[in-house]
Design a protein around this motif. Structure first.
Motif, mmCIF file in Angstrom:
data_model
loop_
_atom_site.group_PDB
_atom_site.id
_atom_site.type_symbol
_atom_site.label_atom_id
_atom_site.label_comp_id
_atom_site.label_asym_id
_atom_site.label_seq_id
_atom_site.Cartn_x
_atom_site.Cartn_y
_atom_site.Cartn_z
ATOM 1 N N ILE A 91 -3.022 -32.698 27.497
ATOM 2 C CA ILE A 91 -3.239 -33.121 29.020
ATOM 3 C C ILE A 91 -4.679 -32.585 29.249
ATOM 4 N N CYS A 92 -5.089 -31.510 28.800
ATOM 5 C CA CYS A 92 -6.622 -30.999 29.085
ATOM 6 C C CYS A 92 -7.448 -32.056 28.638
ATOM 7 N N TRP A 93 -7.272 -32.287 27.400
ATOM 8 C CA TRP A 93 -8.151 -33.433 26.754
ATOM 9 C C TRP A 93 -8.376 -34.435 27.751
ATOM 10 N N PHE A 94 -7.535 -35.081 28.444
ATOM 11 C CA PHE A 94 -7.836 -36.045 29.224
ATOM 12 C C PHE A 94 -8.444 -35.554 30.450
ATOM 13 N N LEU A 95 -8.495 -34.425 31.033
ATOM 14 C CA LEU A 95 -9.033 -33.776 32.144
ATOM 15 C C LEU A 95 -10.504 -33.503 31.895
ATOM 16 N N LEU A 96 -11.006 -33.313 30.788
ATOM 17 C CA LEU A 96 -12.479 -32.697 30.806
ATOM 18 C C LEU A 96 -13.216 -33.815 30.823
ATOM 19 N N PRO A 97 -14.560 -33.674 31.419
ATOM 20 C CA PRO A 97 -15.517 -34.561 31.436
ATOM 21 C C PRO A 97 -16.434 -34.529 30.294
ATOM 22 N N ASN A 98 -17.299 -35.604 29.663
ATOM 23 C CA ASN A 98 -17.738 -35.247 28.736
ATOM 24 C C ASN A 98 -19.228 -34.430 29.033
#
Length: 489
Positions: A226-233
């Motif tokens: 889930i956190c993977w999708f929440l992180l910005p690049n």
């Protein structure tokens, strides 16, 4: 200043020659105006949307890393047939790959962005943790700890680097506090989870220590995904920012070019600067000394408390108040450091209770007094490492030098994990006097390293101040060595 103007200024600031680039872009930099309210609103969004997933990731990583200590007193050593010092060797095997891969992971974040690099790492280490619940021998345990070290290696330096690219220097300590705050909380949650799983006993033919790895590993797989999708690049293209707020972040990057550097297109120059800066190695020596205490504390606290005369079950839940107290002192120390805009004075105070705590444990076998001493140790260990990390990050510029210098100093300091894993041998039970005495001595040496670092940076500031007083406008150096960069003390 419009978005196109900012892009033009950034392009100007990234021209071929670094000295000419800075002069050519200085007019654009001086012309930038950022609405303070817009800036505050933008940074609040990073607090709201970036820090929570980072906190969850860190908490899970520390749980996955430190649960070996809880598993030991549940029968891990007997479960896979360990003998002699094999448990200590398993603990040690985490650190070689952890040390080696810290710098590459951080440089990858600088090159490819945080989202994908951290995403791959955190899902991988979660699977490794889950797999540990199904091992049957010493060799399998070694292999998985080596992999865990490789995948967790970049987390702390990457997060320090990410924070350094978003917040001003005087606001970074309380954000970096989440790193060690999660370390403390993972100890508290780890003790609570371990207590619950130990109470559960054997289920479906699996011992409680196996369920510890399985439950924590499965939770990590889901939450890290889930956190993977929440992180910005990157900070400038964060998904939760409006177009106006993204322009604000690009403007801030250009405005802060003095502290963040002016030659992002010449990374090798700054890589060399990082490897040749004596302060990076002084900081590494300091981190090496204080990390012996923190690694030993995090891995062996349940063992130390059990050695004070408590049962295995008591040893797990008695770690909880120690870690909660450590979290509170961490918050107080980092807020005080940011408020005063000073690092050295706080760093000189924090090792004192740690030294006293370990001396008490060595000097007496009294259960209550020894348990009180653990509060003293926890109260200083985590806050010291956090502020040291912030201090180093504050004083390295630009981004490329910081993306190499921070993980370099951390990886050299983390070699201490190899030492700390072996200063609490089972033959030294129940009081583990050697390990506690070594931790006390290393905290004292860390205090000495802080004084040497302060003196070195103060000399650099004094030399730059003398040159400015003589009317010089530049000294031919770049990054934090430039004339207009002032080291934070």
């Amino acid at each position: 200043m419009s978005e196109s103007d900012v892009k033009a200024a950034v392009a100007s600031a990234n021209s071929t020659n670094s000295a000419e680039k800075f002069e050519a872009s200085q007019g654009e930099v001086d012309a930038i105006f950022i609405d303070p309210e817009l800036e505050r609103r933008t940074l609040r969004k990073f607090d709201q949307w970036l820090l929570p997933p980072l906190t969850i990731i860190l908490l899970l990583a520390y749980l996955d890393r430190s649960n070996l200590g809880n598993a030991k007193i549940f029968g891990f050593t007997e479960g896979i047939g360990l003998k002699g010092n094999q448990f200590n060797i398993i603990s040690t095997c985490f650190y070689p790959t952890y040390v080696v891969f810290e710098t590459p992971w951080t440089m990858a974040v600088k090159r490819f962005g945080a989202k994908h690099v951290l995403g791959v790492a955190m899902v991988a280490w979660s699977i490794v943790t889950l797999s540990t619940g199904f091992i049957h021998n010493y060799q399998q345990a070694i292999a998985l700890r080596v992999l865990l070290g490789a995948f967790e290696a970049g987390l702390v330096p990457c997060i320090v680097f990410i924070i350094s690219t978003i917040w001003a220097r005087e606001a970074q300590a309380k954000r970096n506090a989440i790193i060690y705050g999660c370390n403390c909380l993972s100890g508290a949650f780890g003790g609570l989870i371990a207590y619950g799983i130990e109470s559960m006993g054997t289920r479906h033919g699996l011992e409680s220590w196996r369920w510890l790895f399985i439950v924590e590993g499965a939770a990590s797989v889901g939450l890290c995904g889930i956190c993977w999708f929440l992180l910005p690049n990157t900070a400038e293209d964060a998904w939760f920012l409006t177009a106006q707020e993204k322009e604000c972040m690009r403007s801030r990057k250009l405005r802060d070019i003095v502290n963040r550097g002016s030659a992002d297109d010449s990374p090798m120059e700054y890589v060399k600067m990082a490897f040749s800066d004596i302060c990076v190695y002084l900081a590494a020596a300091c981190l090496f000394c204080c990390s012996i205490a923190i690694f030993g504390f995090g891995t062996f606290l349940p063992t130390i408390i059990k050695g004070l005369g408590y049962t295995s079950l008591q040893a797990n839940y008695l770690t909880i108040p120690v870690y909660i107290f450590a979290t509170c002192t961490l918050a107080a120390a980092t807020f005080a450091s940011d408020l005063m805009k000073k690092r050295t004075v706080v760093l000189c105070v924090l090792p004192i209770p740690v030294i006293v705590g370990y001396i008490i444990v060595c000097a007496t076998a009294n259960h209550a007094v020894g348990f009180f001493a653990m509060f003293l140790c926890g109260g200083g260990i985590y806050a010291f490492n956090c502020i040291l990390l912030t201090w180093v990050s504050n004083n390295l510029a630009p981004d490329y030098k910081r993306s190499v210098g921070v993980p370099l100093f951390i990886c050299l300091g983390n070699i201490s994990g190899i030492v700390s894993s072996n200063i609490y041998p089972s033959s030294d039970s129940p009081r583990y006097i050697m390990g506690n005495a070594v931790s006390a001595g290393m905290e004292f040496l860390a205090l000495g390293c802080v004084v040497v670092m302060w003196w070195t940076l103060k000399r650099r500031n004094s030399e730059k101040e003398r040159m400015r007083a003589e009317g010089l406008e530049e000294n031919g150096k770049h990054g934090d060595k430039a004339l207009d960069f002032v080291y934070n003390l």
